[in-house]
Design a protein around this motif. Structure first.
Motif, PDB file in Angstrom:
ATOM      1  N   SER A 210      38.848  39.514  45.142  1.00 55.02           N
ATOM      2  CA  SER A 210      39.587  39.828  44.176  1.00 55.02           C
ATOM      3  C   SER A 210      40.746  39.165  43.624  1.00 55.02           C
ATOM      4  O   SER A 210      41.060  39.200  42.292  1.00 55.02           O
ATOM      5  N   ARG A 213      39.965  36.180  41.801  1.00 54.49           N
ATOM      6  CA  ARG A 213      39.464  36.643  40.527  1.00 54.49           C
ATOM      7  C   ARG A 213      40.779  36.834  39.394  1.00 54.49           C
ATOM      8  O   ARG A 213      40.780  36.419  38.403  1.00 54.49           O
ATOM      9  N   GLU A 214      41.826  37.641  40.057  1.00 54.61           N
ATOM     10  CA  GLU A 214      43.054  37.810  39.292  1.00 54.61           C
ATOM     11  C   GLU A 214      43.665  36.356  38.924  1.00 54.61           C
ATOM     12  O   GLU A 214      44.132  36.159  37.873  1.00 54.61           O
ATOM     13  N   ASP A 263      31.775  36.442  40.821  1.00 56.90           N
ATOM     14  CA  ASP A 263      32.781  37.452  41.147  1.00 56.90           C
ATOM     15  C   ASP A 263      34.222  36.719  40.851  1.00 56.90           C
ATOM     16  O   ASP A 263      35.276  37.802  40.900  1.00 56.90           O
ATOM     17  N   ILE A 264      34.262  35.527  40.507  1.00 55.46           N
ATOM     18  CA  ILE A 264      35.474  34.914  40.548  1.00 55.46           C
ATOM     19  C   ILE A 264      35.932  34.350  39.125  1.00 55.46           C
ATOM     20  O   ILE A 264      36.903  34.496  38.622  1.00 55.46           O
ATOM     21  N   SER A 266      35.220  33.506  34.867  1.00 54.86           N
ATOM     22  CA  SER A 266      34.540  34.108  33.805  1.00 54.86           C
ATOM     23  C   SER A 266      33.484  33.293  33.227  1.00 54.86           C
ATOM     24  O   SER A 266      32.869  33.664  32.381  1.00 54.86           O
TER      25      SER A 266
END
Length: 708
Positions: A210, A213-214, A263-264, A266
């Motif tokens: 997560s 990803r941010e 999940d990481i 785009s």
């Protein structure tokens, strides 16, 4: 009336109803009952019951009419209520339409008001944002970053957004007036970018998807986003190559990354494609170079094996990677990666392949001839050799001295299997490593090498040597080994043809090279068959020559004209015994050396020559009565030998010869009858006469008179 109602039961059956009424009436039972049967009383009961039923019918009818009137009244009342409800529904629908129009009007007003508010709020927000950016810009002008967003490490995301916007604004400012502030903004931009990448790296090591990803979403608008992807790719490969199989490691790595990259990032397909490109261009390319370069010049065999193995494993890996989403044209993408690794090796592949195959084939042949202590002689080519070949084909004469091969055929199935195995592997490598446009041409080059070393250098040489080893037809006790050459050559032809169909045809079936290969194969086989036919023909001549020697050595004139006609104890002559034994041995050898129709063809030719030999041999002697009987016994034995040929024509020839020999012993008075028999009727009279002349008593006037 109640009693009447009790008689009605569901379901109603008239007969049962009457039956029940009768049994309930006194005197209505059978004559044998407790009460006597009383028809008058029963009739009276029926009349009364009918009246009761009529009264009941009238009452029911009145009740039905009353119910029908009530139903009609209620139906009218229901219809009236339905009409009133329809009118109420219509009024409600009109009210709903009016309400809907009012709501639409209000919604339009609200939207318009929202647009107006947005039109006022958006410039206000922009102004506020511009004011904040100006405030932050002033801090860069003053050289002191006091805002909490720049000093608080937890607000790195907000700081990144601000510095990214300031960086874009700074690009538009003139350099001469704002060079210092531009450099400060650029420095802060770079620092934040490095911090974000470092944060991404730390999150990846901790396995915090997560957070990765941010950070990746923030870095997406920075120039260093590609560096973030590079860091991700680099760290993914740490500890990934622990097995001995780098291709399996690469496949597992890509499968693992494919599950988490979405999940990481785009744009997961771009990141995965870049990882695969990195694996191919760095890891696999260096591995392939290491495996091939060390044996490229020193060991062609190992080089070709390694090249085939590495290329196959690389293409298999590519097939596995086709399952992933790599963009629009992943087939072309992966093909280019494979080509970039192997292009320097595939450009000259066929030259290495053909060079190795030639040297390997030559070595296999030379090793075989060395094991036989045989110095391979030159067969020769050109005009003189061609002239000799044509003379030999037309005259069947041996040209040059006969060579004693000591029973050696100079054909080896082990050599053939080795040559075919090497060629099979070459075809497999050719299929895998050749460009589709070059495949038929490369396969043809390999085929020509097979023809050169297997068909010409080995089979043709063995045939030439075998032909040279066939003795002349007048040689005594000659050893005939050419049939062994025929047998082995036949087996080799089958193996050669099988490889042609199984391994070459699929590579050239849809190209112009197909007809060229078929023509070359046809020419080779015809050339071989011509030499085999020549050798077989000369071998048959030698067999006939051997029979002549046996007959000349063993047959005596006294065999057919004994001195003592009454003291002949043998069934057939010694010459016949030895000739038949020799023929049976040669027939068995021919059957073992050939197959199919070739056996019948050669046996028929041998049988015809065998018959001619015996026929001419019998013409050399004069026969007494007992000698003629012995000649018949000999021919009968020859005929029994001819049955082993299993050729009807040969057996017919000996049957006829046996019938001719009867002319040697038949009584003079029966000669004409025998000559007109079934087997001799169609023969030329001169042939019959020639056999009659062989009789010892031919000169007698009586015999001449009967045969004239």
């Amino acid at each position: 009336m109640a009693t009447t109602a009790e008689l009605f039961e569901e379901p109603f059956v008239a007969d049962e109803y009457i039956e029940r009424l009768v049994w309930r009436t006194p005197g209505g039972g059978s004559r044998g009952g407790p009460e006597a049967f009383d028809p008058k009383r029963l009739l009276e009961e029926f009349v009364n019951h009918i009246q009761e039923l009529q009264i009941m019918d009238e009452r029911i009818q009145r009740k039905v009419e009353k119910l029908e009137q009530q139903c009609q009244k209620e139906a009218k009342e229901f219809a009236r209520k339905v009409q009133e409800l329809q009118k109420s529904n219509q009024v409600a629908f009109q009210h709903f339409q009016e309400l809907d129009e009012h709501i639409s009007y209000v919604a339009t007003k609200v939207c318009h008001l929202g647009d107006q508010l947005e039109g006022v709020n958006t410039p206000r927000q922009r102004a506020v944002e511009a004011q904040k950016l100006m405030k932050y810009f002033n801090e860069f002008l003053d050289g002191q970053l006091k805002s909490d967003v720049f000093t608080n490490s937890e607000k790195i995301k907000e700081a990144a957004d601000i510095i990214q916007k300031l960086h874009l604004i700074a690009q538009e400012l003139p350099f001469d007036r704002f060079s210092e502030v531009k450099s400060k903004i650029a420095s802060k931009y770079h620092d934040l970018e490095c911090q974000l990448i470092q944060e991404f790296t730390s999150a990846q090591r901790r396995g915090e998807i997560s957070r990765m990803r941010e950070v990746a979403a923030v870095l997406l608008h920075f120039k260093g986003y590609s560096h973030c992807v590079d860091v991700y790719i680099k760290q993914c490969q740490e500890g990934a190559y622990l097995r001995n199989d780098i291709f399996e490691d690469a496949a597992i790595l890509c499968q693992r990354v494919n599950k988490q990259v979405g999940d990481i990032f785009s744009n997961p397909e771009t990141v995965l494609a870049k990882l695969i490109q990195n694996v191919f261009e760095i890891k696999l390319q260096s591995f392939v170079k290491e495996q091939l370069e060390e044996c490229r010049k020193s060991d062609a065999e190992q080089y070709l094996k390694n090249l085939y193995d590495l290329y196959t494993r690389t293409t298999n890996l590519s097939s596995k990677l086709m399952e992933f989403n790599l963009g629009t044209d992943k087939q072309t993408f992966l093909s280019k990666l494979i080509k970039s690794i192997f292009i320097s090796y595939l450009e000259n592949y066929i030259e290495v392949e053909t060079g190795y195959l030639k040297s390997r084939s030559a070595m296999i042949l030379q090793r075989y001839y060395d094991s036989k202590n045989h110095q391979k002689r030159s067969i020769g080519t050109g005009g003189i050799q061609d002239l000799k070949e044509r003379i030999r084909q037309r005259t069947n004469l041996p040209l040059g001295p006969s060579i004693d091969t000591h029973g050696e055929t100079f054909l080896s199935q082990e050599v053939v299997v080795n040559l075919l195995q090497e060629t099979k592997q070459a075809f497999e490598r050719c299929h895998r490593l050749s460009d589709p446009s070059d495949l038929p041409r490369n396969a043809f080059r390999i085929f020509t090498i097979l023809v050169e070393f297997l068909c010409i250098e080995h089979i043709d040489y063995a045939l030439e040597t075998g032909l040279a080893g066939i003795p002349s037809s007048d040689s005594k006790n000659a050893n005939l080994y050419f049939l062994d050459v025929v047998q082995q050559a036949n087996t080799i032809f089958h193996l050669f043809d099988k490889q042609f169909n199984d391994h070459l045809m699929p590579l050239i079936s849809s190209s112009p090279k197909l007809s060229e290969c078929l023509q070359k194969k046809k020419e080779i086989i015809e050339q071989m068959e011509m030499k085999l036919d020549t050798g077989i023909d000369r071998t048959l001549n030698c067999m006939i020559g051997q029979m002549k020697h046996i007959l000349a050595a063993e047959q005596k004139k006294t065999d057919f004209k004994p001195e003592d006609e009454n003291n002949v104890l043998i069934q057939y002559t010694n010459a016949c015994v030895k000739v038949c034994a020799y023929v049976r041995k040669q027939v068995e050898k021919i059957k073992n050396s050939m197959d199919g129709k070739n056996v019948d063809t050669v046996l028929m030719e041998l049988g015809v020559r065998f018959h001619r030999l015996i026929y001419e041999h019998l013409q050399q002697y004069s026969y007494s009565c007992m000698g003629g009987m012995l000649a018949i016994c000999d021919v009968a034995e020859y005929r029994k030998c001819a049955k082993d040929f299993k050729i009807p024509m040969v057996l017919h020839l000996f049957d006829t010869l046996h019938a001719l020999c009867n002319l040697l012993v038949v009584a003079p008075d029966n000669l004409k009858q025998v000559c007109s028999g079934e087997q001799l009727a169609n023969l030329d009279k001169n042939i019959l006469h020639s056999f009659v002349q062989l009789r010892a008593d031919y000169r007698s006037a009586r015999l001449a008179r009967h045969f004239s």
